[in-house]
Enzyme design. Structure first.
Site, PDB file in Angstrom:
ATOM      1  N   CYS A   1       8.906   6.452 -10.088  1.00 16.70           N
ATOM      2  CA  CYS A   1       7.776   5.477 -11.409  1.00 16.70           C
ATOM      3  C   CYS A   1       7.490   7.354 -11.795  1.00 16.70           C
ATOM      4  O   CYS A   1       7.555   6.876 -13.431  1.00 16.70           O
ATOM      5  CB  CYS A   1       6.121   5.250 -10.392  1.00 16.70           C
TER       6      CYS A   1
ATOM      7  N   HIS B   1       1.473   5.985 -16.023  1.00 18.63           N
ATOM      8  CA  HIS B   1       2.433   4.691 -15.189  1.00 18.63           C
ATOM      9  C   HIS B   1       1.386   3.874 -15.285  1.00 18.63           C
ATOM     10  O   HIS B   1       0.328   3.928 -14.758  1.00 18.63           O
ATOM     11  CB  HIS B   1       2.395   5.325 -13.906  1.00 18.63           C
TER      12      HIS B   1
ATOM     13  N   ASN C   1       3.290  -3.917 -13.166  1.00 20.31           N
ATOM     14  CA  ASN C   1       4.568  -3.016 -12.512  1.00 20.31           C
ATOM     15  C   ASN C   1       5.279  -2.746 -12.910  1.00 20.31           C
ATOM     16  O   ASN C   1       6.506  -2.893 -12.480  1.00 20.31           O
ATOM     17  CB  ASN C   1       3.359  -2.549 -11.544  1.00 20.31           C
TER      18      ASN C   1
HETATM   19  N1  ACO Z   1      -3.810 -11.277  -2.296  1.00 17.21           N
HETATM   20  C1  ACO Z   1      -5.188 -11.363  -1.296  1.00 17.21           C
HETATM   21  N2  ACO Z   1      -5.478 -10.559  -0.629  1.00 17.21           N
HETATM   22  C2  ACO Z   1      -4.552  -9.730  -0.307  1.00 17.21           C
HETATM   23  C3  ACO Z   1      -3.950  -9.390  -1.406  1.00 17.21           C
HETATM   24  C4  ACO Z   1      -3.634 -10.153  -2.373  1.00 17.21           C
HETATM   25  N3  ACO Z   1      -2.803 -10.437  -3.059  1.00 17.21           N
HETATM   26  N4  ACO Z   1      -2.624  -7.720  -1.206  1.00 17.21           N
HETATM   27  C5  ACO Z   1      -3.673  -7.820   0.040  1.00 17.21           C
HETATM   28  N5  ACO Z   1      -4.686  -8.728   0.295  1.00 17.21           N
HETATM   29  C6  ACO Z   1      -6.084  -8.289   1.340  1.00 17.21           C
HETATM   30  C7  ACO Z   1      -5.671  -7.582   2.710  1.00 17.21           C
HETATM   31  O1  ACO Z   1      -4.775  -7.905   3.501  1.00 17.21           O
HETATM   32  C8  ACO Z   1      -6.825  -6.949   2.856  1.00 17.21           C
HETATM   33  O2  ACO Z   1      -7.248  -7.898   4.151  1.00 17.21           O
HETATM   34  P1  ACO Z   1      -7.970  -7.379   4.842  1.00 17.21           P
HETATM   35  O3  ACO Z   1      -9.000  -6.422   4.454  1.00 17.21           O
HETATM   36  O4  ACO Z   1      -8.414  -8.853   5.656  1.00 17.21           O
HETATM   37  O5  ACO Z   1      -7.005  -7.048   5.770  1.00 17.21           O
HETATM   38  C9  ACO Z   1      -7.523  -6.943   1.719  1.00 17.21           C
HETATM   39  O6  ACO Z   1      -6.834  -7.721   0.875  1.00 17.21           O
HETATM   40  C10 ACO Z   1      -7.570  -5.597   1.190  1.00 17.21           C
HETATM   41  O7  ACO Z   1      -6.235  -4.499   1.442  1.00 17.21           O
HETATM   42  P2  ACO Z   1      -5.711  -3.251   0.569  1.00 17.21           P
HETATM   43  O8  ACO Z   1      -4.941  -3.018   0.909  1.00 17.21           O
HETATM   44  O9  ACO Z   1      -6.842  -2.268   1.491  1.00 17.21           O
HETATM   45  O10 ACO Z   1      -6.555  -3.889  -0.895  1.00 17.21           O
HETATM   46  P3  ACO Z   1      -6.718  -2.374  -2.006  1.00 17.21           P
HETATM   47  O11 ACO Z   1      -7.639  -2.933  -2.806  1.00 17.21           O
HETATM   48  O12 ACO Z   1      -6.235  -1.249  -1.311  1.00 17.21           O
HETATM   49  O13 ACO Z   1      -5.485  -2.811  -3.586  1.00 17.21           O
HETATM   50  C11 ACO Z   1      -3.294  -2.092  -3.817  1.00 17.21           C
HETATM   51  C12 ACO Z   1      -4.998  -2.758  -2.891  1.00 17.21           C
HETATM   52  C13 ACO Z   1      -3.621  -3.116  -4.865  1.00 17.21           C
HETATM   53  C14 ACO Z   1      -2.162  -2.188  -3.923  1.00 17.21           C
HETATM   54  C15 ACO Z   1      -4.488  -1.177  -4.257  1.00 17.21           C
HETATM   55  O14 ACO Z   1      -4.144  -0.348  -3.234  1.00 17.21           O
HETATM   56  C16 ACO Z   1      -3.230  -0.097  -5.239  1.00 17.21           C
HETATM   57  O15 ACO Z   1      -3.228  -0.935  -6.546  1.00 17.21           O
HETATM   58  N6  ACO Z   1      -2.495   1.408  -4.687  1.00 17.21           N
HETATM   59  C17 ACO Z   1      -1.481   1.893  -5.575  1.00 17.21           C
HETATM   60  C18 ACO Z   1      -0.734   1.786  -5.711  1.00 17.21           C
HETATM   61  C19 ACO Z   1       0.239   2.229  -6.948  1.00 17.21           C
HETATM   62  O16 ACO Z   1      -0.218   3.084  -7.113  1.00 17.21           O
HETATM   63  N7  ACO Z   1       1.477   2.562  -6.101  1.00 17.21           N
HETATM   64  C20 ACO Z   1       1.829   2.800  -7.317  1.00 17.21           C
HETATM   65  C21 ACO Z   1       3.079   3.919  -6.866  1.00 17.21           C
HETATM   66  S1  ACO Z   1       4.538   3.365  -6.922  1.00 17.21           S
HETATM   67  C22 ACO Z   1       4.720   2.479  -8.029  1.00 17.21           C
HETATM   68  O17 ACO Z   1       4.443   2.371  -9.234  1.00 17.21           O
HETATM   69  C23 ACO Z   1       6.357   0.821  -8.131  1.00 17.21           C
END
Ligand code: ACO
Length: 314
Positions: free
Chosen positions: A113, A239, A270
């Site tokens: 990215c 990004h 994204n």
């Molecule tokens: N819908 C409903 N529930 C979901 C979903 C979904 N789409 N996805 C995950 N969950 C659930 C999980 O299973 C988990 O359930 P549990 O508590 O029963 O185990 C719960 O939601 C919390 O999951 P987390 O992964 O802890 O959620 P988080 O708040 O961290 O959000 C996210 C996830 C959005 C991916 C976040 O971590 C994030 O944005 N991270 C940064 C990612 C990023 O910036 N990447 C950039 C580099 S790569 C690129 O850009 C190509």
């Protein structure tokens, strides 16, 4: 050495809109969860027959037309992408061919990215060194090709599209010193590994924590190297991974109200290496950034890698 600046921008997104409700029909998720955790409302998905090169060429043609240059003026074409399937000819070579650019050096660059900001720096360096007078810098991704559509934690995030910039020799310069690097100890936090059908996977919380802890200092350093403070900026285009990350980073930079912050992630999701030029092009098109205003570009992703610089808005 002469400087360089962005003189024109272009963009392309496929017509198909995938909504959060559409996704809720595919995996166990909801519009409410996706909006609350990511800010994303929609993303664009390319047609099956539409390639990264198709999208890159459309954005590049848009930028070239807006620059008012002839294809023969372009001496360098680079496409930042991590999702292109073709290895050879490169996506950049395909773009050059489609636009009738006769003799440019053309190469792809994969830095996840952070690819567009990395490619922008390398083009700036090449122009400064006299290796090209005009360069076409693209970020283009078909993330839908590498998405695991059964994984709700990642499939709700990704989208397709392309953005492009024309970089030309210019005085005064309009592309500030790049701040770039990588952290191999977190290399497995974002992955696109495997054979000809790799699937995107990431440790979302690892990325989230790393970005919100490290990005504000990197942003300040890019400003410092450009001789500015964050409050001197007209805009910030990070990004577009997650609205919560953008808001968190912006809060830590303590930006005054006049600084425009890109939020294209809401509409586009994204789009990896395409996200920065897409978001920048839209803000410029809408007249939300003043011509000549300093804008911080800042990207991060697989590697973990980062790259950013302050540019003068075209
Ligand atoms: N819908 C409903 N529930 C979901 C979903 C979904 N789409 N996805 C995950 N969950 C659930 C999980 O299973 C988990 O359930 P549990 O508590 O029963 O185990 C719960 O939601 C919390 O999951 P987390 O992964 O802890 O959620 P988080 O708040 O961290 O959000 C996210 C996830 C959005 C991916 C976040 O971590 C994030 O944005 N991270 C940064 C990612 C990023 O910036 N990447 C950039 C580099 S790569 C690129 O850009 C190509």
């Amino acid at each position: 050495m002469p400087g360089s600046r962005i003189t024109a921008l272009g963009r392309y997104q496929p017509s198909r809109v995938l909504t959060n409700d559409d996704l809720a029909g595919m995996v166990d998720t909801s519009d409410e969860w996706i909006r609350r955790r990511t800010g994303i409302a929609t993303r664009r998905i390319a047609a099956e027959t539409e390639s990264v090169a198709d999208m890159a060429a459309a954005a590049a043609a848009d930028a070239l037309a807006s620059a008012g240059l002839d294809p023969s003026d372009i001496g360098l074409v680079t496409v930042a992408t991590c999702s292109a399937v073709d290895r050879c000819p490169s996506t950049a070579a395909q773009v050059a061919g489609r636009l009738g650019i006769p003799a440019a050096v053309a190469y792809d660059l994969n830095n996840g990215c952070a690819g567009f900001c990395t490619a922008l720096a390398t083009a700036d360096h090449a122009v400064r060194a006299g290796a090209a007078r005009h360069a076409l810098v693209n970020g283009a991704e078909k993330m839908s090709d590498v998405t695991d559509w059964t994984d709700r934690s990642s499939c709700v995030l990704l989208g397709d599209g392309a953005g492009a910039a024309v970089v030309s020799a210019a005085e005064p310069e309009g592309i500030g010193p790049v701040v770039w690097g990588s952290d191999p100890t977190r290399a497995d936090a974002v992955r696109l590994l495997g054979d000809w059908h790799p699937r995107f996977a990431q440790k979302g919380q690892t990325v989230f924590r790393w970005v919100t802890a490290e990005l504000p200092a990197i942003a300040r350093e890019a400003c410092r190297r450009a001789g500015l403070t964050p409050s001197d900026l007209a805009g910030v285009v990070t990004h577009q991974a997650n609205l919560r990350i953008i808001e968190n980073v912006v809060r830590r930079l303590d930006l005054p109200d006049h600084v425009v912050v890109a939020q294209d992630v809401v509409d586009s999701g994204n789009t990896s290496a395409a996200s920065v030029p897409l978001a920048l092009a839209k803000l410029v098109e809408r007249g939300e950034l003043p011509a000549g205003g300093p804008v911080l570009l800042l990207a991060f992703g697989g590697g973990m890698s980062w790259a950013g610089q302050v540019v003068t808005c075209p």
